[in-house]
Design a protein around this motif. Structure first.
Motif, short mmCIF file in Angstrom:
data_model
loop_
_atom_site.label_atom_id
_atom_site.label_comp_id
_atom_site.label_asym_id
_atom_site.label_seq_id
_atom_site.Cartn_x
_atom_site.Cartn_y
_atom_site.Cartn_z
N TRP A 189 0.84 -1.20 0.00
CA TRP A 189 0.00 0.00 0.00
C TRP A 189 0.87 1.25 0.00
CZ3 TRP A 189 -3.29 -1.94 4.73
CH2 TRP A 189 -4.10 -3.01 4.29
N ARG A 190 0.54 2.18 -0.83
CA ARG A 190 1.21 3.48 -0.86
C ARG A 190 0.14 4.55 -0.74
NH1 ARG A 190 4.69 0.73 0.23
NH2 ARG A 190 6.75 0.44 -0.70
N VAL A 191 0.09 5.18 0.42
CA VAL A 191 -0.95 6.17 0.69
C VAL A 191 -0.29 7.50 1.02
CG1 VAL A 191 -2.92 6.74 2.15
CG2 VAL A 191 -2.44 4.35 1.59
N GLU A 192 -0.69 8.53 0.32
CA GLU A 192 -0.11 9.86 0.54
C GLU A 192 -0.32 10.29 1.99
OE1 GLU A 192 -0.47 14.41 -1.26
OE2 GLU A 192 -1.58 12.76 -2.18
N GLY A 193 0.76 10.79 2.59
CA GLY A 193 0.69 11.27 3.96
C GLY A 193 1.10 10.23 5.00
N PHE A 194 1.40 8.99 4.56
CA PHE A 194 1.79 7.94 5.48
C PHE A 194 3.17 7.40 5.08
CE2 PHE A 194 -2.81 7.96 5.61
CZ PHE A 194 -3.10 7.81 6.97
N ASP A 195 4.06 7.25 6.06
CA ASP A 195 5.38 6.67 5.82
C ASP A 195 5.23 5.14 5.81
OD1 ASP A 195 7.89 5.33 6.52
OD2 ASP A 195 8.70 7.35 6.76
N PRO A 196 5.50 4.48 4.67
CA PRO A 196 5.25 3.03 4.60
C PRO A 196 6.06 2.23 5.60
CG PRO A 196 6.44 3.81 2.66
CD PRO A 196 5.98 5.02 3.40
N ASP A 197 7.30 2.63 5.87
CA ASP A 197 8.12 1.89 6.84
C ASP A 197 7.57 2.04 8.25
OD1 ASP A 197 9.88 1.04 4.86
OD2 ASP A 197 11.16 2.81 5.07
N GLU A 198 7.14 3.23 8.57
CA GLU A 198 6.57 3.47 9.90
C GLU A 198 5.26 2.71 10.08
OE1 GLU A 198 4.58 7.22 12.26
OE2 GLU A 198 6.36 7.60 11.02
N VAL A 199 4.42 2.74 9.05
CA VAL A 199 3.13 2.04 9.12
C VAL A 199 3.35 0.53 9.26
CG1 VAL A 199 1.07 1.45 7.78
CG2 VAL A 199 1.86 3.82 7.87
N TYR A 200 4.31 -0.01 8.51
CA TYR A 200 4.60 -1.43 8.60
C TYR A 200 5.14 -1.81 9.97
CZ TYR A 200 7.11 -5.82 7.82
OH TYR A 200 7.58 -7.10 7.91
N ALA A 201 6.07 -1.02 10.49
CA ALA A 201 6.67 -1.32 11.80
C ALA A 201 5.61 -1.31 12.90
CB ALA A 201 7.77 -0.32 12.11
N ARG A 202 4.67 -0.39 12.82
CA ARG A 202 3.61 -0.34 13.83
C ARG A 202 2.75 -1.60 13.76
NH1 ARG A 202 0.52 3.41 16.83
NH2 ARG A 202 -0.91 2.14 18.06
N ALA A 203 2.45 -2.05 12.57
CA ALA A 203 1.62 -3.26 12.42
C ALA A 203 2.34 -4.49 12.96
CB ALA A 203 1.25 -3.46 10.95
N VAL A 204 3.64 -4.59 12.70
CA VAL A 204 4.42 -5.72 13.22
C VAL A 204 4.41 -5.70 14.75
CG1 VAL A 204 6.73 -6.68 13.39
CG2 VAL A 204 5.85 -5.94 11.16
#
Length: 253
Positions: A189-204
């Motif tokens: 997922w690539r969503v404007e306004g969200f850092d993909p690495d940060e979003v992934y790390a939070r989910a993990v």
């Protein structure tokens, strides 16, 4: 063996880990990739139905012509009491078919693992009773339910999107979040306004808390589909107690 119709509305939006949970619960999956042109059944002959997510509004028939038949099956399930679980687009479809309202670009987009608050109304719900007061769940949407159907039970919420989970009648549930999604999917997922690495790390980081809870909810749904409302609730309660103990049934920040 009881079977569940699973309607897939996007290429990457399959049942994922939920397939194993349903099979553990005794259900056989009949996954129909409607997005790829697979025809939906003319009538609902399954013991349960799951409507997965997709990048459409529930009535977006011009771009996704199979949604017309999907809504017809949803209406049939509601009329006949076949258990239903709608996820993201599927939850929005349940709300709309039952008389609620869904809007495009409603409120603040949600993406990644976020804290979902379980409401007091969930205390007596067959699927959501006994859950922690706050549970992480993976979100990926900008459209949302903006009004629940009359008489629906409001089960969970976030600050940005009030209608995260609800029940219509006694056997149909809709959720805005994605209990089936693993953190790895977020990488797509690539969503404007969200850092993909940060979003992934939070989910993990959230997965050890969220996974046992959503596994419990899906297990309760499977039990309901197999044994009916009363017995399914009892079986789900027992399963939920065991899963809650293993998860610590602790809230998530």
């Amino acid at each position: 063996m009881a079977d569940v119709l699973v309607i897939q509305n996007s290429t990457s939006g399959g049942p994922s880990r939920m397939a194993g949970w349903l099979e553990e619960g005794g259900l056989t999956l009949d996954v129909v990739p409607a997005h790829a042109g697979a025809p939906l059944p003319g009538g609902l002959r399954h013991d349960a139905m799951i409507m997965l997510g997709g990048g459409y509004l529930p009535g977006d028939d011009e771009r996704a012509p199979w949604l017309r038949d999907a809504r017809r099956l949803m209406e049939q399930a509601l009329a006949t009491g076949v258990p239903v679980f709608g996820i993201c687009l599927g939850g929005q479809m349940l709300a709309q078919v039952a008389g609620g309202e869904v809007r495009a670009d409603a409120g603040t987009p949600e993406n990644g693992s976020l804290p979902v608050t379980i409401r007091p109304e969930a205390a007596t719900d067959p699927l959501f009773h006994g859950l922690p007061p706050v549970v992480p769940a993976i979100e990926h949407h900008k459209d949302a339910v903006t009004r629940l159907p009359g008489g629906a039970a409001h089960l969970a919420e976030t600050g940005a999107c009030p209608y995260q989970a609800f029940r219509v009648g006694e056997r149909a549930w809709g959720v805005q979040f994605h209990p089936e999604v693993l953190p790895a999917r977020i990488r797509e997922w690539r969503v404007e306004g969200f850092d993909p690495d940060e979003v992934y790390a939070r989910a993990v980081a959230d997965e050890p808390v969220s996974t046992p809870v959503w596994r419990t909810v899906i297990g309760r749904f499977a039990a309901l589909a197999i044994t009916g409302t009363a017995a399914g609730t009892a079986a789900g309660t027992a399963a939920g107690t065991a899963a809650g103990a293993s998860a610590g049934v602790s809230g998530a920040a």
